[in-house]
Structure formats: structure tokens, C-alpha cells
Design a protein around this motif. Structure first.
Motif, mmCIF file in Angstrom:
data_model
loop_
_atom_site.group_PDB
_atom_site.id
_atom_site.type_symbol
_atom_site.label_atom_id
_atom_site.label_comp_id
_atom_site.label_asym_id
_atom_site.label_seq_id
_atom_site.Cartn_x
_atom_site.Cartn_y
_atom_site.Cartn_z
ATOM 1 N N SER A 1 24.078 74.762 49.479
ATOM 2 C CA SER A 1 24.806 75.310 48.390
ATOM 3 C C SER A 1 23.730 76.045 47.244
ATOM 4 O O SER A 1 24.332 77.083 46.811
ATOM 5 C CB SER A 1 26.052 74.492 47.624
ATOM 6 O OG SER A 1 26.884 74.054 48.822
ATOM 7 N N ALA A 2 22.991 75.230 47.103
ATOM 8 C CA ALA A 2 21.940 75.735 46.060
ATOM 9 C C ALA A 2 20.790 76.493 46.457
ATOM 10 O O ALA A 2 19.893 77.325 45.862
ATOM 11 C CB ALA A 2 21.305 74.484 45.356
ATOM 12 N N GLY A 3 20.831 77.017 47.867
ATOM 13 C CA GLY A 3 20.046 77.801 48.417
ATOM 14 C C GLY A 3 18.889 77.328 48.886
ATOM 15 O O GLY A 3 17.770 77.996 49.355
ATOM 16 N N TYR A 4 18.607 76.255 49.082
ATOM 17 C CA TYR A 4 17.377 75.291 49.727
ATOM 18 C C TYR A 4 17.587 75.022 51.125
ATOM 19 O O TYR A 4 17.733 73.780 51.389
ATOM 20 C CB TYR A 4 17.159 74.090 48.703
ATOM 21 C CG TYR A 4 16.929 74.304 47.347
ATOM 22 C CD1 TYR A 4 15.789 74.812 46.782
ATOM 23 C CD2 TYR A 4 17.870 74.277 46.372
ATOM 24 C CE1 TYR A 4 15.390 75.113 45.648
ATOM 25 C CE2 TYR A 4 17.567 74.412 45.244
ATOM 26 C CZ TYR A 4 16.477 74.916 44.582
ATOM 27 O OH TYR A 4 16.279 75.088 43.105
ATOM 28 N N GLU A 5 17.565 76.026 51.807
ATOM 29 C CA GLU A 5 17.970 75.976 53.498
ATOM 30 C C GLU A 5 17.015 75.038 54.003
ATOM 31 O O GLU A 5 17.437 74.017 54.931
ATOM 32 C CB GLU A 5 18.026 77.171 54.209
ATOM 33 C CG GLU A 5 19.074 78.249 53.563
ATOM 34 C CD GLU A 5 19.140 79.592 54.462
ATOM 35 O OE1 GLU A 5 18.444 79.671 55.273
ATOM 36 O OE2 GLU A 5 20.016 80.281 53.766
ATOM 37 N N VAL A 6 15.771 74.982 53.976
ATOM 38 C CA VAL A 6 14.810 74.179 54.559
ATOM 39 C C VAL A 6 14.975 72.595 54.254
ATOM 40 O O VAL A 6 14.931 71.928 55.166
ATOM 41 C CB VAL A 6 13.397 74.542 54.396
ATOM 42 C CG1 VAL A 6 12.383 73.573 55.041
ATOM 43 C CG2 VAL A 6 13.077 76.116 54.858
ATOM 44 N N LEU A 7 15.191 72.516 53.024
ATOM 45 C CA LEU A 7 15.522 71.117 52.559
ATOM 46 C C LEU A 7 16.818 70.481 53.148
ATOM 47 O O LEU A 7 16.934 69.557 53.560
ATOM 48 C CB LEU A 7 15.312 71.014 51.097
ATOM 49 C CG LEU A 7 13.847 71.111 50.632
ATOM 50 C CD1 LEU A 7 13.805 71.122 48.968
ATOM 51 C CD2 LEU A 7 12.846 70.065 51.142
ATOM 52 N N SER A 8 17.638 71.330 52.979
ATOM 53 C CA SER A 8 19.067 71.225 53.506
ATOM 54 C C SER A 8 18.920 70.762 55.031
ATOM 55 O O SER A 8 19.606 69.601 55.622
ATOM 56 C CB SER A 8 19.827 72.177 53.423
ATOM 57 O OG SER A 8 21.273 71.939 54.036
ATOM 58 N N ARG A 9 18.435 71.555 55.976
ATOM 59 C CA ARG A 9 18.346 71.367 57.476
ATOM 60 C C ARG A 9 17.349 69.971 57.667
ATOM 61 O O ARG A 9 17.809 69.291 58.430
ATOM 62 C CB ARG A 9 17.505 72.518 58.179
ATOM 63 C CG ARG A 9 17.991 73.759 57.890
ATOM 64 C CD ARG A 9 19.387 73.723 58.382
ATOM 65 N NE ARG A 9 19.808 75.168 58.183
ATOM 66 C CZ ARG A 9 20.744 75.501 56.886
ATOM 67 N NH1 ARG A 9 20.944 74.638 56.180
ATOM 68 N NH2 ARG A 9 21.356 76.604 56.868
ATOM 69 N N ILE A 10 16.397 69.727 56.786
ATOM 70 C CA ILE A 10 15.754 68.332 57.084
ATOM 71 C C ILE A 10 16.648 67.217 56.848
ATOM 72 O O ILE A 10 16.666 66.300 57.576
ATOM 73 C CB ILE A 10 14.623 68.412 56.039
ATOM 74 C CG1 ILE A 10 13.341 69.308 56.424
ATOM 75 C CG2 ILE A 10 13.814 66.844 56.244
ATOM 76 C CD1 ILE A 10 12.217 69.568 55.642
ATOM 77 N N ALA A 11 17.477 67.311 55.772
ATOM 78 C CA ALA A 11 18.401 66.147 55.299
ATOM 79 C C ALA A 11 19.542 66.343 56.313
ATOM 80 O O ALA A 11 19.829 65.127 56.950
ATOM 81 C CB ALA A 11 19.159 66.600 53.826
ATOM 82 N N LEU A 12 19.822 67.318 56.941
ATOM 83 C CA LEU A 12 21.013 67.430 58.147
ATOM 84 C C LEU A 12 20.224 66.630 59.204
ATOM 85 O O LEU A 12 21.099 65.966 60.018
ATOM 86 C CB LEU A 12 21.323 68.861 58.298
ATOM 87 C CG LEU A 12 22.292 69.176 59.118
ATOM 88 C CD1 LEU A 12 23.533 68.444 58.958
ATOM 89 C CD2 LEU A 12 22.529 70.299 59.572
ATOM 90 N N ALA A 13 18.979 66.829 59.608
ATOM 91 C CA ALA A 13 18.540 66.235 60.968
ATOM 92 C C ALA A 13 18.561 64.759 60.713
ATOM 93 O O ALA A 13 18.974 63.996 61.614
ATOM 94 C CB ALA A 13 17.081 66.664 61.112
ATOM 95 N N LEU A 14 17.991 64.301 59.214
ATOM 96 C CA LEU A 14 18.083 62.845 59.273
ATOM 97 C C LEU A 14 19.773 62.226 59.221
ATOM 98 O O LEU A 14 19.805 60.985 59.844
ATOM 99 C CB LEU A 14 17.490 62.483 57.679
ATOM 100 C CG LEU A 14 16.135 62.745 57.452
ATOM 101 C CD1 LEU A 14 15.529 62.740 56.190
ATOM 102 C CD2 LEU A 14 15.093 61.885 58.437
ATOM 103 N N ALA A 15 20.589 62.643 58.729
ATOM 104 C CA ALA A 15 21.941 62.644 58.800
ATOM 105 C C ALA A 15 22.426 62.438 60.164
ATOM 106 O O ALA A 15 23.110 61.411 60.420
ATOM 107 C CB ALA A 15 22.794 63.587 57.934
ATOM 108 N N CYS A 16 22.168 63.377 60.934
ATOM 109 C CA CYS A 16 22.639 63.227 62.215
ATOM 110 C C CYS A 16 21.856 62.014 63.143
ATOM 111 O O CYS A 16 22.823 61.580 63.783
ATOM 112 C CB CYS A 16 21.963 64.751 63.085
ATOM 113 S SG CYS A 16 23.003 66.089 62.457
#
Length: 309
Positions: free
Chosen positions: A27-42
Motif C-alpha cells: 500500500s505504501a509502494g514498497y513492492e520489493v519488500l512487500s513481495r519478500i514479506a509475502l514469500a515468508l508469509a507463504c
């Protein structure tokens, strides 16, 4: 099976907290960091699901808190995938989450400590995902279904508040923060429903829009007040030592930040967007701190048995 699995509970809560951090970062525009966090969550979600599949062979009741957390994590992951692009996968996660939610809502939850709010968190998480998919796919029926979940989630919150033990504010080990997190995820669901409206869909008339807007803003304000109150309680009654339930605290901080960012975008409030990003980095710091704390606790637990030998 005498009680819920700490293993499954830890991984499910970690997946939920990390997933909502991913949503906030996106939401804040930090797509790369968001995808890293999403991978960890998965990865954490897969481990939690495997643990629950083994433990619930004899019945769901003992695992209801952990399984409800997994449902909320499923919805959050779906929201993250929807933001990343693959709407089909997000839709599949919504279907899975709804199926598990229906089964678990019929089961008798233990209702101990902060877990009384998990029904609200899971329900509103599905409302967030439904509204997000409705906006992405221009599906009015999904938005209206999400609206039903939104109001049901608020009813469940009121029920949970009635059962909540006030002494947990003083004695809770972290999961009592779900009292604030449930308000914040409700505000996030309201913001997503507001944002789903468009000239193409025309979901809400002026009266409905005004009611939804007032409710959403009120929920966000209450979530912020609850977070401040719980933070002051932590200062008055410090909790020493690591506890896995601290991930619920991280979730509450992260979802409050995500809600502030979503409300800012839906209602076009620039100053709230700035405040939401500040809250987001506080939540990221809390996530990093809890991760380091968990690793240090695991290392200490491994060293202690060796020292006894």
C-alpha cells in the motif's frame, strides 16, 4: 489430543503478522519488500497448514484458535496475491478461507484470553479479500458479500468484547492486542469496500456510502486509541521474556498501519497517508524485533539442555 498445537499456532500467527506487513508495504509502494514479506508469509502458512492437518485428524475443536488464525492468514495472503497480480490464486484462497471459516465458525472456540477476537479477525480478513477482488474483477456481488461479512465481523467483535477478560490488559502475553487488531482489520475492510466503489460498479448510494465511511473512520480512531491504551498498559505492567503470542501484537501494529493507509487512499486524506507510513515502519521495526527475539529464544532453548548435560 489434549490441547492446541503451539507449533501450528506459532506459524499461523507468524504468517498472519508477516502477511499483513506485506499488504502494508504494498500500500505504501514498497513492492520489493512487500513481495519478500509475502514469500515468508507463504512459507509459514504452508508449515502451519501441515501442522494443523496432522493435529486435527481427531477433531477441530482443540485447534480452533490456531485454525482461525490460519483462516485470517489465508485471507491476508489472498489480499497480497491480488495486489501482486494473480487474481485467480487470490480467488482460490478466498474460496478456501470461506470453506474453513464456515466449518470453524460452527465449532465451539475455547474463547480464552485474546483468542476471543479471532472470529472477528478471520471474518474481517475475508471481507478485506472479497472487497479487494471485487475492485480488481469489477464483481459487484463480491463487494456485497464482503459487506455482509463486514457487518457480521462487527457483530462478532461486540460478542468478543463481552467475553474478553479485562485483566488480560495487565496480564496478557501479547495476544490481548487482538482487541485492537480486530478493530483495525475491520477499518481496513471498510476502507477496501469504499475503495471498491466506482462509476462502473456503483455499489453504494450516498446514504450507504456515508454510513460506511463514518463506520470505517470510527473504527480506525478506536483502533488507534486501543493501541495507545495497550501500549501504556505495557509500560505500566512490563512483560519480560519472549512469548510466541507477541506475534499478535505485531499483527495489531501492522494492520493498524495498513488500515490508516487504506483509509487515506479511499477518502483522499494526505496527512493520514503520512501517519500510516510512520505507523508502518513502526510495525516493520516490531516485526524485526520479534523475529530477532524469537531466534534468540530458540537458540537459548537449544543451549540450555546441552548445559544441563
Amino acid at each position: 489430543m489434549s490441547g492446541p498445537s503451539p507449533f501450528a499456532t506459532w506459524w499461523a500467527t507468524y504468517a498472519l503478522a508477516t502477511g499483513i506487513v506485506s499488504v502494508g508495504l504494498d500500500s505504501a509502494g514498497y513492492e520489493v519488500l512487500s513481495r519478500i514479506a509475502l514469500a515468508l508469509a507463504c512459507a509459514a502458512w504452508v508449515v502451519a497448514a501441515a501442522g494443523l492437518a496432522q493435529r486435527t485428524h481427531g477433531g477441530w475443536r482443540a485447534e480452533t484458535p490456531a485454525a482461525l488464525t490460519a483462516v485470517a492468514a489465508t485471507a491476508v495472503l489472498g489480499t497480497g496475491f491480488s495486489a501482486a497480480g494473480p487474481q485467480t490464486l487470490a480467488g482460490a484462497l478466498l474460496a478456501l478461507g470461506m470453506l474453513l471459516w464456515a466449518v470453524l465458525l460452527a465449532a465451539e472456540a475455547e474463547g480464552r484470553r485474546g483468542t476471543v477476537f479471532l472470529r472477528c479477525v478471520a471474518t474481517q480478513g475475508l471481507a478485506v479479500l472479497g472487497a479487494t477482488l471485487a475492485a480488481a474483477d469489477a464483481a459487484a456481488w463480491l463487494a456485497h458479500a464482503a459487506l455482509v461479512l463486514f457487518w457480521l465481523g462487527l457483530a462478532l467483535y461486540c460478542f468478543a468484547l463481552f467475553r474478553f477478560q479485562p485483566r488480560q490488559v495487565e496480564e496478557g502475553r501479547g495476544d490481548h492486542w487482538l482487541a485492537a487488531g480486530a478493530l483495525a482489520v475491520s477499518a481496513l475492510a471498510g476502507a477496501k469496500l469504499l475503495d471498491a466503489d466506482s462509476a462502473r460498479l456503483y455499489l453504494w448510494n450516498e446514504e450507504n456510502f456515508a454510513t460506511l465511511r463514518t463506520t470505517t473512520v470510527t473504527l480506525l480512531v478506536l483502533a488507534l486509541i486501543a493501541c495507545v491504551a495497550l501500549l501504556l498498559a505495557e509500560l505500566f505492567w512490563p512483560r519480560h521474556g519472549y512469548d510466541a503470542r507477541r506475534w499478535a501484537t505485531v499483527f495489531a501494529a501492522a494492520v493498524t498501519a495498513a488500515a490508516a493507509l487504506a483509509v487515506a487512499a479511499a477518502l483522499d486524506v494526505p496527512w493520514l497517508d503520512v501517519a500510516g507510513e510512520v505507523l508502518l515502519w513502526i510495525a516493520v521495526a516490531a516485526w524485526l524485533g520479534c523475529t530477532a527475539w524469537a531466534l534468540a529464544s530458540t537458540r537459548h532453548a537449544r543451549v540450555r539442555p546441552r548445559a544441563r548435560r
